[in-house]
Design a protein around this motif. Structure first.
Motif, PDB file in Angstrom:
ATOM      1  N   ASP A 147      25.688  48.558  37.525  1.00  0.00           N
ATOM      2  CA  ASP A 147      25.416  49.323  36.306  1.00  0.00           C
ATOM      3  C   ASP A 147      24.676  50.627  36.578  1.00  0.00           C
ATOM      4  OD1 ASP A 147      26.599  47.224  35.050  1.00  0.00           O
ATOM      5  OD2 ASP A 147      24.795  46.443  34.090  1.00  0.00           O
ATOM      6  N   SER A 148      23.843  50.645  37.611  1.00  0.00           N
ATOM      7  CA  SER A 148      23.000  51.817  37.863  1.00  0.00           C
ATOM      8  C   SER A 148      23.681  52.893  38.709  1.00  0.00           C
ATOM      9  CB  SER A 148      21.700  51.376  38.559  1.00  0.00           C
ATOM     10  OG  SER A 148      21.992  50.801  39.822  1.00  0.00           O
ATOM     11  N   TRP A 149      24.855  52.584  39.300  1.00  0.00           N
ATOM     12  CA  TRP A 149      25.428  53.563  40.216  1.00  0.00           C
ATOM     13  C   TRP A 149      26.939  53.770  40.132  1.00  0.00           C
ATOM     14  CZ3 TRP A 149      28.989  51.208  43.331  1.00  0.00           C
ATOM     15  CH2 TRP A 149      28.839  49.832  43.569  1.00  0.00           C
ATOM     16  N   SER A 150      27.675  52.877  39.467  1.00  0.00           N
ATOM     17  CA  SER A 150      29.127  53.019  39.436  1.00  0.00           C
ATOM     18  C   SER A 150      29.567  54.076  38.426  1.00  0.00           C
ATOM     19  CB  SER A 150      29.793  51.687  39.089  1.00  0.00           C
ATOM     20  OG  SER A 150      31.197  51.854  39.029  1.00  0.00           O
ATOM     21  N   HIS A 151      30.608  54.830  38.761  1.00  0.00           N
ATOM     22  CA  HIS A 151      31.182  55.822  37.864  1.00  0.00           C
ATOM     23  C   HIS A 151      32.623  55.487  37.507  1.00  0.00           C
ATOM     24  CE1 HIS A 151      32.436  56.858  41.906  1.00  0.00           C
ATOM     25  NE2 HIS A 151      33.375  57.645  41.411  1.00  0.00           N
ATOM     26  N   LEU A 152      33.103  54.308  37.909  1.00  0.00           N
ATOM     27  CA  LEU A 152      34.488  53.908  37.669  1.00  0.00           C
ATOM     28  C   LEU A 152      34.532  52.811  36.610  1.00  0.00           C
ATOM     29  CD1 LEU A 152      35.688  53.778  41.377  1.00  0.00           C
ATOM     30  CD2 LEU A 152      36.053  55.614  39.730  1.00  0.00           C
ATOM     31  N   ASP A 153      35.400  52.968  35.618  1.00  0.00           N
ATOM     32  CA  ASP A 153      35.411  52.042  34.490  1.00  0.00           C
ATOM     33  C   ASP A 153      36.317  50.839  34.697  1.00  0.00           C
ATOM     34  OD1 ASP A 153      37.985  53.029  34.185  1.00  0.00           O
ATOM     35  OD2 ASP A 153      37.746  53.547  32.063  1.00  0.00           O
ATOM     36  N   MET A 154      36.966  50.757  35.851  1.00  0.00           N
ATOM     37  CA  MET A 154      37.870  49.636  36.111  1.00  0.00           C
ATOM     38  C   MET A 154      37.525  48.961  37.423  1.00  0.00           C
ATOM     39  SD  MET A 154      42.044  49.546  36.069  1.00  0.00           S
ATOM     40  CE  MET A 154      42.308  50.446  37.593  1.00  0.00           C
ATOM     41  N   GLU A 155      37.782  47.657  37.488  1.00  0.00           N
ATOM     42  CA  GLU A 155      37.578  46.920  38.725  1.00  0.00           C
ATOM     43  C   GLU A 155      38.480  47.514  39.810  1.00  0.00           C
ATOM     44  OE1 GLU A 155      36.791  44.327  35.184  1.00  0.00           O
ATOM     45  OE2 GLU A 155      38.406  45.670  35.802  1.00  0.00           O
ATOM     46  N   ILE A 156      37.895  47.875  40.930  1.00  0.00           N
ATOM     47  CA  ILE A 156      38.639  48.509  42.007  1.00  0.00           C
ATOM     48  C   ILE A 156      38.831  47.532  43.169  1.00  0.00           C
ATOM     49  CG2 ILE A 156      38.719  50.436  43.629  1.00  0.00           C
ATOM     50  CD1 ILE A 156      39.022  51.197  40.673  1.00  0.00           C
ATOM     51  N   HIS A 157      37.739  47.140  43.802  1.00  0.00           N
ATOM     52  CA  HIS A 157      37.813  46.202  44.921  1.00  0.00           C
ATOM     53  C   HIS A 157      37.318  44.808  44.536  1.00  0.00           C
ATOM     54  CE1 HIS A 157      39.043  49.350  47.606  1.00  0.00           C
ATOM     55  NE2 HIS A 157      38.000  50.080  47.285  1.00  0.00           N
ATOM     56  N   GLU A 158      37.021  44.616  43.252  1.00  0.00           N
ATOM     57  CA  GLU A 158      36.636  43.288  42.803  1.00  0.00           C
ATOM     58  C   GLU A 158      37.853  42.356  42.826  1.00  0.00           C
ATOM     59  OE1 GLU A 158      34.095  46.155  40.245  1.00  0.00           O
ATOM     60  OE2 GLU A 158      35.992  46.158  41.362  1.00  0.00           O
ATOM     61  N   HIS A 159      37.638  41.124  43.259  1.00  0.00           N
ATOM     62  CA  HIS A 159      38.720  40.160  43.354  1.00  0.00           C
ATOM     63  C   HIS A 159      38.578  39.100  42.266  1.00  0.00           C
ATOM     64  CE1 HIS A 159      39.820  41.840  47.244  1.00  0.00           C
ATOM     65  NE2 HIS A 159      38.549  41.766  47.595  1.00  0.00           N
ATOM     66  N   PRO A 160      39.697  38.582  41.737  1.00  0.00           N
ATOM     67  CA  PRO A 160      39.598  37.495  40.761  1.00  0.00           C
ATOM     68  C   PRO A 160      39.041  36.215  41.392  1.00  0.00           C
ATOM     69  CG  PRO A 160      41.757  38.541  40.684  1.00  0.00           C
ATOM     70  CD  PRO A 160      41.077  39.037  41.918  1.00  0.00           C
ATOM     71  N   ILE A 161      38.164  35.559  40.675  1.00  0.00           N
ATOM     72  CA  ILE A 161      37.641  34.262  41.075  1.00  0.00           C
ATOM     73  C   ILE A 161      38.346  33.219  40.208  1.00  0.00           C
ATOM     74  CG2 ILE A 161      35.585  32.850  41.374  1.00  0.00           C
ATOM     75  CD1 ILE A 161      35.642  35.416  43.064  1.00  0.00           C
ATOM     76  N   ILE A 162      39.131  32.350  40.823  1.00  0.00           N
ATOM     77  CA  ILE A 162      39.975  31.408  40.100  1.00  0.00           C
ATOM     78  C   ILE A 162      39.395  29.995  40.201  1.00  0.00           C
ATOM     79  CG2 ILE A 162      42.302  30.475  39.832  1.00  0.00           C
ATOM     80  CD1 ILE A 162      42.050  33.489  39.308  1.00  0.00           C
ATOM     81  N   GLU A 163      39.322  29.316  39.064  1.00  0.00           N
ATOM     82  CA  GLU A 163      38.930  27.914  39.025  1.00  0.00           C
ATOM     83  C   GLU A 163      40.202  27.078  39.113  1.00  0.00           C
ATOM     84  OE1 GLU A 163      36.709  27.170  35.514  1.00  0.00           O
ATOM     85  OE2 GLU A 163      35.154  28.648  35.961  1.00  0.00           O
ATOM     86  N   GLY A 164      40.471  26.530  40.280  1.00  0.00           N
ATOM     87  CA  GLY A 164      41.677  25.732  40.452  1.00  0.00           C
ATOM     88  C   GLY A 164      42.434  26.117  41.708  1.00  0.00           C
ATOM     89  N   ASN A 165      43.652  25.619  41.821  1.00  0.00           N
ATOM     90  CA  ASN A 165      44.480  25.863  42.993  1.00  0.00           C
ATOM     91  C   ASN A 165      45.211  27.195  42.870  1.00  0.00           C
ATOM     92  OD1 ASN A 165      43.838  23.324  44.155  1.00  0.00           O
ATOM     93  ND2 ASN A 165      45.395  22.335  42.877  1.00  0.00           N
ATOM     94  N   VAL A 166      45.350  27.857  43.994  1.00  0.00           N
ATOM     95  CA  VAL A 166      46.011  29.164  44.036  1.00  0.00           C
ATOM     96  C   VAL A 166      47.193  29.089  45.000  1.00  0.00           C
ATOM     97  CG1 VAL A 166      45.761  31.604  44.592  1.00  0.00           C
ATOM     98  CG2 VAL A 166      43.869  30.376  43.513  1.00  0.00           C
TER      99      VAL A 166
END
Length: 270
Positions: A147-166
């Protein structure tokens, strides 16, 4: 019969890519275009194709665009697929997911991409895959304290965390950006600033929460070897040289991206 998947397309000024994308997604029962204040004809194109258009105004805090949709919009289907406007589903991909989403064995799927650079297909080098297809309520993109440093409004390198089998979808999606090299450079300039600031934040808090590949990346950035390591790995060890001049140019641009990160870290530290 329409495919029961809600496709979410985060956009900003995508008039060159969006028509091609929407044309290939006609079989899906819900298309949502989430816009960040486009100044071109993105909105008109989305509405022409019958997509639901949402204007997203980021307040600088969590959640950003993709997680905001998951938390605030009521999706029609049990499955959601996040695609960028330059990510085009192949016919084989569409046929495969028709079969896969009826299975109870998995709650999300990895997807492979065929990458194009400067209009040419890259058949070798560093492969690209993401996890953008999962059941609604079974996953969110990871939260990074930015919150204090990002200037991008979309997830860029964030990965989905899935509950269950992938699982994995074998058929590919085509990644081909028609906005050209100038946009590619502008985009990665913004991404490298984000990466540099994230590195400095992680250096304060520790790198323990990262996976092995991420820790290796930031270690090589710290000692100044990431540009060279990426180029050698992608162009030589993963046979990017077989793609000729395009493979060379792509590896050089990606290596330069990591050089930007390293240089910006030094500048921000001063």
């Amino acid at each position: 019969m329409m495919i029961p998947i809600s496709v979410v397309i985060p956009v900003k000024n995508e008039e060159k890519n969006l028509p091609r994308s929407l044309d290939l997604l006609k079989e899906f029962s819900e298309i949502i275009v989430v816009d960040s204040g486009s100044t071109d004809s993105t909105k008109e194109i989305a509405e022409k194709w019958g997509a639901r258009f949402i204007n997203f105004e980021w307040n600088g805090k969590f959640p950003k665009k993709r997680n905001w949709v998951l938390r605030n919009e009521r999706l029609k289907n049990d499955w959601v697929l996040f695609l960028d406007a330059d990510e085009l589903p192949s016919k084989e991909f569409i046929e495969e997911i028709k079969e896969r989403i009826g299975s109870e064995d998995y709650d999300g799927y990895w997807i492979t991409f065929i990458n194009y650079f400067m209009g040419n297909q890259l058949k070798h080098g560093d492969k690209f895959r993401k996890l953008p297809l999962f059941k609604v309520g079974k996953g969110e993109y990871e939260k990074i304290e930015e919150d204090s440093w990002s200037h991008l409004d979309m997830e860029i390198h964030e990965h989905p965390i899935i509950e269950g089998n992938v699982g994995s979808i074998k058929a590919p999606i085509i990644h081909n950006d028609y906005r050209g090299l100038e946009h590619y450079i502008q985009k990665h300039n913004a991404y490298s600033s984000w990466e540099a600031r994230r590195y400095l934040k992680l250096k304060e808090e520790g790198f323990d929460q990262l996976n092995k590949r991420q820790r290796l990346k930031y270690k090589l950035i710290e000692i100044g070897l990431m540009p060279t390591a990426y180029f050698i790995g992608s162009f030589f060890l993963k046979a990017g040289f077989l793609d000729g001049r395009t493979g060379y140019d792509f590896a050089r641009f990606k290596a330069n991206y990591f050089l930007q990160i390293q240089s910006k870290i030094k500048e921000f530290q001063k």
